[in-house]
Design an enzyme around this catalytic site. Structure first.
Site, PDB file in Angstrom:
ATOM      1  N   SER A  92       3.499  94.276 -74.254  1.00 29.47           N
ATOM      2  CA  SER A  92       3.790  95.505 -73.508  1.00 29.47           C
ATOM      3  C   SER A  92       3.925  96.717 -74.406  1.00 29.47           C
ATOM      4  O   SER A  92       4.172  97.812 -73.920  1.00 29.47           O
ATOM      5  CB  SER A  92       5.070  95.331 -72.690  1.00 29.47           C
ATOM      6  OG  SER A  92       6.200  95.368 -73.531  1.00 29.47           O
ATOM      7  N   THR A 219       7.864  98.056 -72.155  1.00 27.76           N
ATOM      8  CA  THR A 219       8.071  99.198 -73.041  1.00 27.76           C
ATOM      9  C   THR A 219       9.235  98.820 -73.914  1.00 27.76           C
ATOM     10  O   THR A 219       9.995  97.926 -73.571  1.00 27.76           O
ATOM     11  CB  THR A 219       8.492 100.428 -72.174  1.00 27.76           C
ATOM     12  OG1 THR A 219       7.431 100.758 -71.314  1.00 27.76           O
ATOM     13  CG2 THR A 219       8.883 101.632 -73.004  1.00 27.76           C
ATOM     14  N   THR A 237       5.272 102.381 -75.818  1.00 26.75           N
ATOM     15  CA  THR A 237       4.744 101.467 -74.797  1.00 26.75           C
ATOM     16  C   THR A 237       3.232 101.415 -74.789  1.00 26.75           C
ATOM     17  O   THR A 237       2.575 102.344 -75.280  1.00 26.75           O
ATOM     18  CB  THR A 237       5.203 101.936 -73.395  1.00 26.75           C
ATOM     19  OG1 THR A 237       4.879 100.954 -72.425  1.00 26.75           O
ATOM     20  CG2 THR A 237       4.550 103.245 -72.983  1.00 26.75           C
ATOM     21  N   THR A 270      12.688 101.700 -68.941  1.00 28.87           N
ATOM     22  CA  THR A 270      11.490 100.878 -68.815  1.00 28.87           C
ATOM     23  C   THR A 270      11.329 100.567 -67.330  1.00 28.87           C
ATOM     24  O   THR A 270      12.284 100.676 -66.562  1.00 28.87           O
ATOM     25  CB  THR A 270      11.603  99.545 -69.597  1.00 28.87           C
ATOM     26  OG1 THR A 270      12.695  98.794 -69.066  1.00 28.87           O
ATOM     27  CG2 THR A 270      11.826  99.766 -71.081  1.00 28.87           C
TER      28      THR A 270
HETATM   29  N1  ASP Z   1       7.566 102.799 -67.959  1.00 31.98           N
HETATM   30  C1  ASP Z   1       6.303 102.418 -68.528  1.00 31.98           C
HETATM   31  C2  ASP Z   1       5.204 103.113 -67.831  1.00 31.98           C
HETATM   32  O1  ASP Z   1       5.301 103.334 -66.630  1.00 31.98           O
HETATM   33  C3  ASP Z   1       6.050 100.981 -68.451  1.00 31.98           C
HETATM   34  C4  ASP Z   1       7.258 100.125 -68.462  1.00 31.98           C
HETATM   35  O2  ASP Z   1       8.234 100.404 -69.075  1.00 31.98           O
HETATM   36  O3  ASP Z   1       7.280  99.103 -67.852  1.00 31.98           O
HETATM   37  O4  ASP Z   1       4.209 103.403 -68.473  1.00 31.98           O
END
Ligand code: ASP
Length: 371
Positions: A92, A219, A237, A270
């Site tokens: 990720s 992330t 991320t 995240t």
């Molecule tokens: N927040 C991140 C995004 O939307 C991904 C994640 O943290 O799961 O790109």
């Protein structure tokens, strides 16, 4: 101005060191001399106490160790998240992060330095394994806060970062090919159906155990406070798996994936970036803490805001609640910290003088997102 005894000791010891010490020792002197005022703490998303990239420390442990040995807080946090960015087992973040719909790994990151009141970020950068380091260079060497896409890559190349053709690992490419195989090519003509087909294929892959649900989104956010009360934060991320090329989530956006106010605290996130971007929740959390809320209450308030803003049917479960998760990690200047999430079974990483730990986050809602 009157000088108290501590200042006197710091100043005079600093001055005699200045006369005798080489440059490197001088740079560290203030940290060594400053009296301890807060308990140092580093918090991060749960992957911050999981991956070691073949070494012997997780992200929070490494960051805490560097920070408490006198390193700059942001340098320490970035050294910590580098472990996760470089570890191919975390799909990720960074190298080996799940790619976009075209099979290309595009990465996002931003950082904020509380004491310096500076920030930097990159979005949709390709070919650099550790976007956190590029974000820091944007902060340190430009007048800008965010550089994206080809421009971000050119910037990275120009300051000496190695640009690679492909950041996929065998595993991330294998999973992308599997996802691709499941998509009906006819639907490429209709963007909406394509998104829907893509989502269905992804959920089938989660159900088959091919992808960890946590890594559809995934992330690392990491925030730290040192004994002198200095606060910094970093978020990095590969974003949403199989995203439309060019899609940017919350992670590299100041106020969304990360917000730091050196006088108040830090918050990062995240989870579903779109939900967080809509409310700039990291900013909201820091503002809540500024008004005196405990980090946990400040974070739960942001979760409530997300729930209130989620009204589209496609984003709701059978109970009428969001059918996705979002997590927040925050600490304040006193060294109080918390991890919160929309749903249970989320956790966060923390390192204090008791060592690194993984702790259950406080949920706003009950049940599972998809029930
Ligand atoms: N927040 C991140 C995004 O939307 C991904 C994640 O943290 O799961 O790109």
């Amino acid at each position: 101005m009157e000088m108290n005894r501590r200042d006197f000791v710091r100043t005079t010891v600093g001055a005699s060191l200045a006369a005798a010490a080489p440059r490197t020792l001088l740079a560290q002197a203030p940290n060594v001399m400053t009296p301890k005022t807060t308990n140092p703490v580093v918090i991060a998303s749960a992957n911050g106490n999981k991956f070691k990239n073949g070494g012997d420390m997780t992200c929070v442990h490494k960051a805490w160790t560097m920070m408490t040995q006198g390193g700059d807080v942001l340098d320490a946090l970035i050294a910590g998240v580098n472990i996760v960015e470089l570890d191919p087992l975390d799909t990720s973040v960074g190298y080996g992060g799940l790619p976009n719909a075209d099979g290309v790994v595009q990465l996002d990151s931003c950082c904020m330095h509380g004491p310096k009141k500076r920030a930097g970020g990159v979005a949709c950068i390709e070919g650099v394994r550790t976007p956190s380091n590029v974000a820091q260079k944007v902060m340190e060497t430009t007048d800008h806060h965010l550089i994206v896409g080809q421009g971000a890559q050119r910037f990275a190349r120009s300051i000496g970062f190695k640009i690679e053709d492909d950041l996929n690992t065998e595993e991330s490419r294998r999973l992308w090919l599997d996802w691709k195989r499941r998509i009906d090519p006819e639907h490429y003509l209709d963007p909406e159906k394509r998104v829907e087909a893509g989502h269905r294929a992804m959920m089938a892959m989660v159900a088959e155990g091919l992808i960890d649900r946590q890594h559809i989104h995934g992330t690392i956010n990491c925030n730290g406070l040192n004994a002198q009360g200095e606060i910094c934060g970093i978020t990095t991320t590969s974003g949403l798996a199989w995203k439309i090329p060019g899609r940017v989530g919350d992670s590299p956006i100041l106020g969304a994936g990360l917000y730091v106010d050196g006088d108040v605290g830090a918050a990062g996130s995240t989870g579903r970036g779109e939900a967080n971007l809509y409310g700039l929740c990291s900013f909201l959390i820091v503002e809540n803490m500024r008004r005196g809320m405990h980090p946990k209450d400040a974070g739960l308030d942001a979760c409530r805001r997300i729930k209130a803003n989620t009204i589209e049917k496609r984003l709701l479960n059978s109970r009428g609640d969001p059918n996705f998760n979002v997590n927040f990690y925050m600490l304040n200047r006193k060294g109080e910290f918390a991890g919160v999430a929309l749903y249970p079974e989320s956790s966060f990483a923390v390192c204090t003088e008791d060592g690194p730990k993984t702790v259950v986050s406080e949920p706003l809602l009950q049940g599972k997102p998809t029930d």
